[in-house]
Design a protein around this motif. Structure first.
Motif, PDB file in Angstrom:
ATOM      1  N   PRO A 186      20.328 -10.920  30.467  1.00  0.00           N
ATOM      2  CA  PRO A 186      20.367 -11.112  31.920  1.00  0.00           C
ATOM      3  C   PRO A 186      18.964 -11.247  32.507  1.00  0.00           C
ATOM      4  O   PRO A 186      18.026 -10.612  32.017  1.00  0.00           O
ATOM      5  N   ARG A 187      18.826 -12.103  33.501  1.00  0.00           N
ATOM      6  CA  ARG A 187      17.580 -12.233  34.267  1.00  0.00           C
ATOM      7  C   ARG A 187      17.947 -12.204  35.735  1.00  0.00           C
ATOM      8  O   ARG A 187      19.128 -12.142  36.074  1.00  0.00           O
ATOM      9  N   GLU A 188      16.924 -12.355  36.550  1.00  0.00           N
ATOM     10  CA  GLU A 188      17.143 -12.343  37.988  1.00  0.00           C
ATOM     11  C   GLU A 188      18.086 -13.497  38.395  1.00  0.00           C
ATOM     12  O   GLU A 188      17.855 -14.651  38.035  1.00  0.00           O
ATOM     13  N   GLY A 189      19.142 -13.169  39.106  1.00  0.00           N
ATOM     14  CA  GLY A 189      20.053 -14.196  39.608  1.00  0.00           C
ATOM     15  C   GLY A 189      21.044 -14.713  38.582  1.00  0.00           C
ATOM     16  O   GLY A 189      21.786 -15.647  38.857  1.00  0.00           O
ATOM     17  N   SER A 190      21.090 -14.143  37.419  1.00  0.00           N
ATOM     18  CA  SER A 190      22.002 -14.670  36.408  1.00  0.00           C
ATOM     19  C   SER A 190      23.345 -13.929  36.452  1.00  0.00           C
ATOM     20  O   SER A 190      23.421 -12.802  36.935  1.00  0.00           O
ATOM     21  N   VAL A 191      24.381 -14.610  35.936  1.00  0.00           N
ATOM     22  CA  VAL A 191      25.691 -13.987  35.821  1.00  0.00           C
ATOM     23  C   VAL A 191      26.204 -14.191  34.395  1.00  0.00           C
ATOM     24  O   VAL A 191      25.718 -15.059  33.670  1.00  0.00           O
ATOM     25  N   GLU A 192      27.191 -13.386  34.030  1.00  0.00           N
ATOM     26  CA  GLU A 192      27.763 -13.489  32.689  1.00  0.00           C
ATOM     27  C   GLU A 192      28.739 -14.655  32.600  1.00  0.00           C
ATOM     28  O   GLU A 192      29.429 -14.980  33.572  1.00  0.00           O
ATOM     29  N   ALA A 193      28.801 -15.257  31.399  1.00  0.00           N
ATOM     30  CA  ALA A 193      29.789 -16.313  31.182  1.00  0.00           C
ATOM     31  C   ALA A 193      30.225 -16.303  29.726  1.00  0.00           C
ATOM     32  O   ALA A 193      29.449 -15.963  28.840  1.00  0.00           O
ATOM     33  N   LEU A 194      31.503 -16.719  29.524  1.00  0.00           N
ATOM     34  CA  LEU A 194      32.061 -16.783  28.181  1.00  0.00           C
ATOM     35  C   LEU A 194      31.959 -18.237  27.679  1.00  0.00           C
ATOM     36  O   LEU A 194      32.314 -19.174  28.400  1.00  0.00           O
TER      37      LEU A 194
END
Lengths: 318, 265
Positions: free
Chosen positions: A255-263
């Protein structure tokens, strides 16, 4: 300006094919009318050619109003998707038709036709009939036929639409080179954004009888005026009110700033380019376009969880 | 079995087709030809060149030729209007074109006699004249050219005409140089059928013509008359001439069309 269209409206019964369309085409330029089928682009081309009379508005060619000027005297060359060959005439006679109708001297006709057949690489097939030619050859014949009368404007209606992918590409490159040599003001209709991007100096996006945007290919891609243009000139993801191009999606292990998880749902390798289909936590699907090297760095696999964010996104004012 | 009979057993299908053709078409033709020549070639020639028979044949062929030329022009024009123009009642007009086909020819003859005869409402009396015979033939042969040109015209590539116009060709030039060459085979085959029909027409002519020998007697009526008066020989001889003319014409058109198709299709 070689061609100016001012507020042209054309209705067929209840259906409005063109709704106050205006556009300008510079001398010697190559312009694409791009849009979905049924959007009015062919009708616009036919209005410019004089094959359809507009209900309102005006077309000017080389500064002269074309009101009431029949197609015979507009100085336009026409090329159609299905070639519109004169089937009962040889290739040579097809190309010579316009000159013979104009009663040009026999020697001049012969010389000009020979020259044009050379230009379109059909010299060896001059005595064949259209039925004996391939699609690509027929389209080159149609081009030579249109060019024979030295039109001020060349109008091409889906010129590569009926050809298979390889011939299409060849003919596209060839048309580009031809245009660079001859500098005839050219408008072509296409529904293929790649074709428009590759060939045209100016693209006019036409949809539902209106011009959505006109501009250079890069401008349209970088600064689309509205969601329609954004989605028509290239693939795009829509995340609520935000629009993101697949190549602007960044994939990361952590994860970084502004990121979201995705499959990761699917990884499709197309040589250098790799397309990754993803699903976000809220169920939205997202597609990303990355390079082979990036995929290897990330050791990307289907079923894996990654972190995504965008370098660049567009929000249109409502 | 979805493969079908014809492709799997071409020999059987071919044999059936030729047996049927022989029985229904070739056998009667052969019988007429045999009857016409059973007195020898000399007798045949004598029958054909006898003044009355000869006059009937000449009149029939000449009238058929004139009628075909008129209907080639009118038929093409009608087909053009039916395909290219929009007007109220178009479907009705389209249906009426076939009337001469559907109407029993003797009924057509009666109608024409009432219209153009001595007591006709138009005050035009062409009964018992060659003009009258021509009118009857025009009526019965009208549909042929219309119906053969119409489908071709519907399939025609309008864009070729538009391309020609943009190259500077005026409407008449577009018609002559682009449209007409495509219609020519259809016009020719329509003409061929109309001509053959005109050669053999009986019912619509027999009342209106008055059957005056050397003036209005057409070949079919002559043949009928000879059979009635027991001169089967002359009847068969004239029939064979009509047959030969029709056959030559149809073959000629067939050859011309296939020669053209080989180049253009």
């Amino acid at each position: 300006m070689a061609i100016e269209v001012h507020g042209v409206t054309k209705r067929f019964g209840e259906f409005t094919a063109l709704d106050e369309v205006s556009l300008a085409v510079a001398d010697g330029s190559l312009t694409a009318l791009l849009g979905p089928s049924g959007g009015g682009k062919s009708t616009l081309l036919r209005v410019i050619a004089g094959l359809e009379e507009p209900d309102a508005g005006e077309v000017r060619i080389a500064g002269r109003s074309m009101d009431g000027v029949p197609p015979q005297r507009r100085g336009v060359g026409l090329v159609f998707q299905h070639y519109a060959p004169f089937r009962h005439m040889t290739v040579r006679d097809n190309v010579a038709f316009g000159l013979r109708v104009r009663k040009r001297p026999r020697d001049e006709v012969r010389a000009r036709v020979t020259e044009l057949l050379e230009l379109v690489h059909l010299s060896g097939l001059a005595d064949r009939y259209p039925a004996q030619l391939s699609g690509g050859q027929r389209q080159r014949m149609a081009l030579a036929r249109a060019l024979a009368v030295e039109p001020r404007v060349l109008l091409l209606d889906e010129p590569f639409g009926a050809l298979d992918a390889r011939v299409r590409r060849e003919l596209r490159d060839w048309l580009r080179r031809l245009h660079d040599e001859m500098h005839v003001t050219t408008i072509f209709v296409t529904h293929d954004q790649e074709e428009a991007m590759e060939l045209a100096e100016q693209i006019v996006v036409v949809n539902e009888g209106r011009v959505e945007q006109a501009g250079r290919p890069a401008d349209l891609y970088e600064r689309p005026a509205n969601p329609f243009v954004m989605s028509f000139v290239g693939p795009v993801n829509r995340l609520g009110e935000t629009w993101v191009r697949p190549h602007d999606v960044e994939l990361m292990r952590d994860p970084r700033e502004g990121s979201v998880e995705a499959l990761v749902d699917r990884v499709v390798r197309l040589g250098f380019e790799v397309r990754v289909a993803l699903t976000l936590a809220d169920g939205t699907s997202l597609s990303a376009q990355v390079t082979r090297a990036e995929v290897e760095d990330l050791e990307l696999e289907e079923g894996q969880i990654v972190h995504v964010r965008s370098h660049r996104s567009t929000v249109f004012a409502a | 079995m979805s493969r079908g009979l014809a492709p799997a057993r071409p020999a059987v299908a071919g044999a059936l087709a030729s047996a049927y053709l022989s029985l229904v078409v070739l056998l009667p033709l052969a019988a007429v030809a045999a009857r016409a020549t059973d007195g020898g070639v000399g007798a045949f020639w004598h029958a054909v060149t006898a003044p009355e028979g000869r006059a009937a044949i000449e009149l029939t062929v000449a009238l058929a030729a004139i009628v075909v030329v008129i209907n080639a022009l009118a038929g093409t024009l009608i087909a053009w209007v039916l395909v290219r123009d929009e007007f109220p009642g178009k479907r009705l007009v389209n249906a009426i074109i076939d009337l001469p086909f559907a109407l029993p020819t003797i009924v057509a003859g009666l109608t024409l006699l009432a219209l153009y005869g001595p007591k006709g409402p138009l005050g035009v009396d062409v009964a018992f004249t060659r003009v009258g015979v021509g009118l009857a033939l025009l009526f019965v042969t009208l549909p042929f050219v219309v119906r053969s040109v119409q489908p071709v015209l519907m399939e025609l590539d309008r864009e070729a005409e538009e391309a020609a116009a943009s190259l500077g060709a005026r409407p008449l030039t577009v018609f002559r140089r682009i449209v007409l060459p495509s219609l020519r085979p259809a016009i020719a085959s329509g003409c061929g059928l109309a001509f053959a029909r005109a050669l053999g027409e009986f019912g619509s002519v027999v009342l209106l013509s008055g059957n005056i020998p050397f003036r209005t007697e057409v070949a079919s009526v002559f043949v009928f008359g000879r059979v009635e008066s027991d001169d089967v020989h002359a009847a068969a001889a004239v029939s064979v001439v009509l047959l030969a003319v029709s056959l030559a014409l149809l073959l000629g058109i067939g050859l011309a069309t296939s020669w053209r198709d080989r180049r253009v299709r």
